[in-house]
Design a protein around this motif. Sequence first.
Motif, PDB file in Angstrom:
ATOM      1  N   LYS A  64       0.807  -1.215   0.000  1.00 50.81           N
ATOM      2  CA  LYS A  64       0.000   0.000   0.000  1.00 50.81           C
ATOM      3  C   LYS A  64       0.842   1.267   0.000  1.00 50.81           C
ATOM      4  O   LYS A  64       2.029   1.202  -0.014  1.00 50.81           O
ATOM      5  N   SER A  92       8.099   0.199  -2.326  1.00 48.97           N
ATOM      6  CA  SER A  92       6.871   0.483  -1.597  1.00 48.97           C
ATOM      7  C   SER A  92       6.987   1.799  -0.833  1.00 48.97           C
ATOM      8  O   SER A  92       6.090   2.649  -0.881  1.00 48.97           O
ATOM      9  N   ASP A 107       4.245   2.414 -11.935  1.00 53.29           N
ATOM     10  CA  ASP A 107       3.453   1.497 -12.762  1.00 53.29           C
ATOM     11  C   ASP A 107       3.795   0.035 -12.449  1.00 53.29           C
ATOM     12  O   ASP A 107       2.905  -0.797 -12.295  1.00 53.29           O
ATOM     13  N   GLU A 121       2.355  -1.017  -9.110  1.00 57.01           N
ATOM     14  CA  GLU A 121       0.908  -1.263  -9.142  1.00 57.01           C
ATOM     15  C   GLU A 121       0.577  -2.586  -9.823  1.00 57.01           C
ATOM     16  O   GLU A 121      -0.302  -3.324  -9.382  1.00 57.01           O
ATOM     17  N   GLU A 122       1.312  -2.875 -10.877  1.00 52.40           N
ATOM     18  CA  GLU A 122       1.100  -4.144 -11.571  1.00 52.40           C
ATOM     19  C   GLU A 122       1.467  -5.324 -10.665  1.00 52.40           C
ATOM     20  O   GLU A 122       0.757  -6.329 -10.617  1.00 52.40           O
ATOM     21  N   ASN A 146      -1.256  -5.918  -8.061  1.00 53.03           N
ATOM     22  CA  ASN A 146      -2.402  -6.633  -8.634  1.00 53.03           C
ATOM     23  C   ASN A 146      -2.090  -8.102  -8.877  1.00 53.03           C
ATOM     24  O   ASN A 146      -2.933  -8.966  -8.643  1.00 53.03           O
TER      25      ASN A 146
END
Lengths: 93, 93
Positions: free
Chosen positions: A93, B19, B79, B82-83, B86
């Motif tokens: 996060k 992170s 990017d 985030e990938e 997911n």
Amino acid sequence: MFSELNPILHSQLRLAIVSFLVSNGISDFNELKKITGATAGNISVQLKKLEQAGYITIKKSFKDNYPHTSLEITKAGIDAFEEYVNAIKQYLK
Amino acid sequence: MFSELNPILHSQLRLAIVSFLVSNGISDFNELKKITGATAGNISVQLKKLEQAGYITIKKSFKDNYPHTSLEITKAGIDAFEEYVNAIKQYLK
DNA sequence: ATTTTTTGGTTTATATTATAAACTACTTTA
DNA sequence: TAAAGTAGTTTATAATATAAACCAAAAAAT
């Protein structure tokens, strides 16, 4: 801030195997081969490591004349997986 | 079923660094040392890898007479993070 | 003033890990 | 009975993570 990630589980293939077994309880070699897309050799090695860690049990038998390797998740495996999930969430996060 | 986990990010230390940088935008060597608890050598190596991947930029300067290494996350880094988030979420349920 | 310690790192060596390739053993099919 | 397929294991190699050793300069202590 960032807690340790269990190195047994912080491996793409072993995590996939354990994740699948936590959801499904049991599986076998070929199913894991299909769902992970990994090579048989790699799976063989990683299953041994998971067994050594006490996270799965491996049972070998014969099914329709062929050798057949079935896997089962252990309580320790489930616990370790849940701890790993909580730990890595801090990183996401 | 299980998608690939970006190997640059699937490393405890590099994931912690990225992170942290995604949350904070910028940081420096010493701050990363404190929040990760990793050795300086390890951090040095991993920062280079993240830079080579284009996920961070490294700026060296002098601050109060001492060498000072500051880090910034890039668009590509955000990017990729985030990938990764997911992708790994599929493994965690 | 010069040795010692501290700061802020980098480089290198080693241990671990992941992976593919090669191999084993047996079964089925042609 | 030779070839191809199933179900794996073992081994060799490449990649990765990490700690240890090192470097350079600054500050503090003697």
